[in-house]
Scaffold this motif. Structure first.
Motif, PDB file in Angstrom:
ATOM      1  N   GLY A 458      -4.340   7.752  -3.670  1.00 45.54           N
ATOM      2  CA  GLY A 458      -5.212   6.659  -4.099  1.00 45.54           C
ATOM      3  C   GLY A 458      -4.422   5.399  -4.406  1.00 45.54           C
ATOM      4  N   ASP A 459      -5.133   4.299  -4.546  1.00 50.30           N
ATOM      5  CA  ASP A 459      -4.474   3.044  -4.884  1.00 50.30           C
ATOM      6  C   ASP A 459      -3.786   3.129  -6.243  1.00 50.30           C
ATOM      7  N   ASP A 460      -4.248   4.085  -7.061  1.00 50.07           N
ATOM      8  CA  ASP A 460      -3.631   4.270  -8.369  1.00 50.07           C
ATOM      9  C   ASP A 460      -2.378   5.141  -8.307  1.00 50.07           C
ATOM     10  N   GLY A 461      -2.008   5.605  -7.073  1.00 50.73           N
ATOM     11  CA  GLY A 461      -0.816   6.431  -6.910  1.00 50.73           C
ATOM     12  C   GLY A 461      -1.042   7.911  -7.119  1.00 50.73           C
ATOM     13  N   GLU A 462      -2.290   8.318  -7.427  1.00 48.09           N
ATOM     14  CA  GLU A 462      -2.585   9.726  -7.644  1.00 48.09           C
ATOM     15  C   GLU A 462      -2.867  10.420  -6.311  1.00 48.09           C
ATOM     16  N   ILE A 463      -2.280  11.609  -6.124  1.00 50.89           N
ATOM     17  CA  ILE A 463      -2.523  12.391  -4.907  1.00 50.89           C
ATOM     18  C   ILE A 463      -3.860  13.107  -5.036  1.00 50.89           C
ATOM     19  N   PHE A 499      -0.220   8.419   2.107  1.00 54.50           N
ATOM     20  CA  PHE A 499      -0.397   9.872   2.160  1.00 54.50           C
ATOM     21  C   PHE A 499       0.849  10.573   1.634  1.00 54.50           C
ATOM     22  N   ALA A 500       0.667  11.836   1.284  1.00 49.67           N
ATOM     23  CA  ALA A 500       1.782  12.702   0.884  1.00 49.67           C
ATOM     24  C   ALA A 500       1.677  13.997   1.671  1.00 49.67           C
TER      25      ALA A 500
END
Length: 857
Positions: A458-463, A499-500
């Motif tokens: 997400g834009d918040d850096g959460e996967i 993506f991760a």
């Protein structure tokens, strides 16, 4: 030595002039015939005809982590005898072999062999130089470098494995080999995973997971073993309640106390809270039926997580998590929620389990919360089967395949299988019945099949793990650590809005459970897969029923609409050392087989292996190998004798000859039935016994007649060739090299492509009792001469045989052969209830009884 061509139709007709070496030898047979078999494609699978003509084997891929040992020779020989039998029965045998080269054993071997360790944060270095096994410190290398070294070492090991199996004479089709880390295996594994993900058979969750702190990976239930360990019960005060525990270091992780619902001591306290010692955290007192009133003080502390029972209580009582151990097996720096970071905690932070236990016990002793001194015990502790330290339970994100909700249909599948031996079904059923968790298939390692997944960030850096990104099936295999998901670019990796990659690889059993699909070309070679699947048999050892066999049943059930992957399961035992302990690399008691193959010959080692009965643990025994070599030499020498005889036209007609062929008919029927039931040991045992009797008794009875030019000689010659052709085919699954050698002296083609003998092919009409009684009397004559220390050619003046009427009638039919073989001047028969044979080397002193061949005889 040249021998004349010709024999009666149907009785071992020579298809070429027999060429018998002057001095037959076992030396060099393995190299010569292995090369010829491969050049001629003798064991190549023929992709023609209907499925009913195919016999397919789901062959175990041995783990590539060093060298093979005699246990592999043992079990793979069993499978090979079955393959050879069905090939001779006219089946098109699909007999592939693979190498299981991914997983923890390979990684451990690579680390030790090259002196490296994997650091996924590093980038690939094409110039990296591994320091080797003697390095004082392991060199950190990138994951691509580490995987490259894994491939390099396994390729060396696999070639050594193949060389040994070829030397052993396995009749596998070497054009169908595979590895469990190959691109094709990765494709099948990833496709199998994606096919389970759609309908929900596969799922991901954050959950308590058994964890090996050395291997740094999660461990599945099937990979556990209990080991007896020294420990101690500590009696500890929680307020006014006393508990007993072997893990006092987990007091900060305590979330409740639990007792049995019917225990009158604690019923009034259910719903209360009590403070934990040293930390003062209020924990509830709860009821659960798994609590044992007879154990310890009758009430236990629930920690997250001390053992698997804690996990059950935590889940069913809906308790919070207070994790205090990290993945490295040490106490984390920050205390769990609700636990004060007081002096007691500061003393624990960073300590390993043993250190934390010692420190907290000393504090409990000082605070007065330890009641008495710890009480020493020995108790079972769970270990990873390849691990060195007890497992811990940590909370982590992992992938699972559902099995718990399918326990009943999976048990039914086990009942549909035909088990050899039958009692092995119980092991399968007990395993399924005892399952307490779904199948954990993810591993935190490097050399394995990666999960074909990415996750949006997400834009918040959460996967966003709940929204996995999937590849197209036609793009498989993929490596998420280097490939990118559809619609993304490499510069978006691990970035907000990007993506991760899923960081884990699949458990080795998640790939090995798909060996039927990998070898059979699932979803790439539809014609082949339809010919071989479901397979006819899965041969394997009994210790991996809970892992390989069960997991393969699970995958077939879920991927192929409830189908079994094979019809039969043929289970072999273990090899035991002289102390009756299982041979294994971890115990350091294994014997490597190449020296044995060179010393005794492959046929002799196979003979030892095939004497181990299905499902039975067998002791390593070089004396059996000596017996096997002796048998192989006897096959050479007896064959030379038979093929060196002058031949007369004719067919079996003499009673002794017909008796031998009748006995062979019975032998063929018995061995065929046993092989059809996957019992390879019985055919070897019965054929060997019959062969030695043939050499010791029948050959002696007829050899003089066989040299004659009359009808009797033709009968004997035809019978000898028929018997030899039959013995060679019956021995061929066990002694492939010596039987092929002899077959080549007088037959076209390979004995391993010859037809298996059929019961009744000799036409019947003989009475096996004729040969049985004659052999008994001949042995008595030989014994008498040996005891008298005279030549076996010495004349015998009188032999008196006392026996029942039917046995004497049978003996009369063999009278002339017996007198000739024993140099007997006078053979007398007397009816009696108790059998006896009297041999007189001096002139007879009594009036003659009825002579053999007299009128009416």
């Amino acid at each position: 030595m040249q021998c004349r061509e010709g024999a009666a139709p149907g009785y071992g007709n020579r298809t070429m002039t027999a060429t018998v070496p002057e001095k037959p030898s076992l030396d060099g047979l393995e190299e010569r015939w292995s090369a010829r078999w491969e050049d001629a494609g003798i064991y190549r699978f023929e992709r023609t005809g209907p499925r009913s003509q195919v016999f397919s084997i789901d062959t175990p891929p041995p783990t590539v982590s060093g060298s093979l040992h005699v246990g592999h020779v043992f079990s793979y020989t069993h499978t090979d005898t079955v393959a050879r039998f069905w090939r001779m029965r006219g089946k098109k045998v699909f007999y592939p072999i693979g190498w299981d080269d991914n997983g923890l054993p390979t990684e451990r071997r690579v680390q030790n062999y090259f002196g490296v360790r994997c650091d996924p944060s590093l980038h690939y270095d094409p110039a990296v130089e591994p320091p080797g096994a003697k390095a004082k410190q392991q060199l950190p290398v990138s994951r691509p470098n580490f995987v490259e070294l894994c491939h390099k070492l396994t390729a060396q090991d696999e070639q050594a494995f193949e060389d040994l199996f070829r030397r052993l004479g396995l009749s596998v089709d070497w054009t169908t080999t595979y590895t469990t880390i190959s691109k094709e295996s990765q494709r099948v594994s990833q496709l199998g995973f994606l096919r389970l993900l759609g309908p929900g058979y596969a799922y991901q969750r954050v959950a308590p997971t058994l964890w090996d702190v050395d291997f740094q990976t999660a461990v599945a239930q099937a990979e556990l073993e209990d080991r007896e360990q020294a420990g101690a019960y500590h009696r500890i005060r929680f307020g006014d309640i006393e508990i007993e525990t072997t893990r006092p270091e987990l007091i900060p992780a305590c979330v409740a106390l639990v007792a049995h619902p019917d225990d009158p001591r604690f019923k009034p306290r259910f719903g209360d809270t009590v403070p934990s010692p040293l930390f003062g955290v209020d924990v509830p007192v709860l009821a659960h039926p798994l609590a044992d009133p007879e154990k310890g003080s009758g009430i236990a502390m629930i920690c997250t997580f001390g053992d698997v029972t804690d996990v059950v209580w935590w889940r069913e009582l809906d308790l919070p998590v207070r994790s205090m151990l990290g993945r490295d097996g040490r106490v984390v720096a920050t205390p769990p929620d609700g636990v004060p970071g007081n002096e007691a905690w500061q003393e624990l932070a960073g300590a390993n389990v043993k250190q934390a236990r010692a420190r907290i016990v000393e504090r409990l002793r000082s605070s007065g919360d330890l009641i008495g001194e710890p009480r020493a015990i020995t108790h079972p502790v769970k270990f990873f089967e390849k691990g060195d330290r007890p497992l811990e339970i940590v909370t982590s994100r992992q992938w699972f395949i559902k099995v718990l909700e399918y326990k009943e249909p999976l048990k039914d599948k086990g009942r549909e299988l035909r088990w050899h031996p039958p009692f092995m079904e119980t092991r399968y059923e007990n395993w399924v019945e005892g399952l307490n968790s779904d199948w954990l298939i993810s591993r935190q390692r490097f050399f394995g099949v990666p999960f074909p997944l990415w996750y949006p960030i997400g834009d918040d850096g959460e996967i966003r793990f709940e929204e996995p990104l999937l590849p197209a099936e036609q793009s498989l295999p993929v490596d998420p650590s280097t490939d990118v998901p559809p619609g993304y670019s490499e510069d978006q990796r691990d970035q907000p809005g990007g993506f991760a990659a899923d960081p884990d690889v699949m458990d080795t059993w998640a790939t090995s459970s798909l060996t039927p699909q990998i070898a059979g070309g699932w979803e790439t070679d539809d014609e082949l897969f339809a010919m071989v699947f479901p397979y006819d048999v899965r041969p394997q050892a009994h210790d991996i029923i809970r892992t390989w066999l069960f997991s393969t049943v699970v995958r077939s059930y879920q991927l192929h609409d409830g189908a079994l992957p094979w019809a039969d399961a043929a289970i072999s035992g273990w090899i035991l050392d002289p102390d009756r302990k299982k041979m294994s690399k971890s115990k350091g008691n294994v014997v490597t087989p190449m020296a044995l193959l060179e010393q005794y010959g492959s046929d002799a080692v196979r003979y030892w292996a095939a004497n181990g009965r299905p499902g039975t643990d067998t002791a390593f025994d070089e004396n059996q190998m000596k017996n096997g070599r002796r048998l192989a030499i006897k096959v050479l020498n007896a064959s030379k004798f038979v093929l060196s005889l002058p031949l007369s036209e004719g067919s079996p007609s003499a009673p002794v000859d017909l008796a031998l062929l009748a006995g062979l008919d019975g032998l063929v029927a018995e061995t065929t039935t046993a092989f059809e039931g996957y019992d390879y040991a019985r055919p070897l045992e019965r054929t060997e016994a019959f062969f030695w009797s043939f050499c010791d008794d029948y050959l002696e009875l007829v050899k003089n007649r066989a040299y004659s030019a009359g009808p009797g000689g033709g009968s004997a010659s035809a019978t000898l060739e028929a018997a030899l052709a039959t013995f060679l085919r019956l021995f061929a699954p066990f002694l492939p090299f010596v039987t092929e050698e002899v077959w080549s002296w007088w037959k076209d083609g390979s004995v391993h492509r010859a037809a298996w003998p059929e019961a009744g092919e000799f036409g019947g009409g003989g009475d096996p009792l004729v040969l049985e009684v004659a052999s008994t009397v001949l042995r008595a004559i030989r014994k008498a001469k040996s005891e008298a220390k005279v030549s076996q050619r010495a004349p015998v003046e009188l032999v008196v045989v006392r026996d029942t009427a039917d046995r004497l009638d049978a003996l009369r039919a063999a009278g002339s052969d017996l007198r000739e073989a024993g140099s007997v001047a006078d053979l007398r028969l007397e009816e009696a209830g108790t059998p006896a044979v009297e041999v007189t080397l001096a002139p007879p002193a009594t009036a003659p009884a009825e002579p053999v061949g007299a009128p009416g005889a």
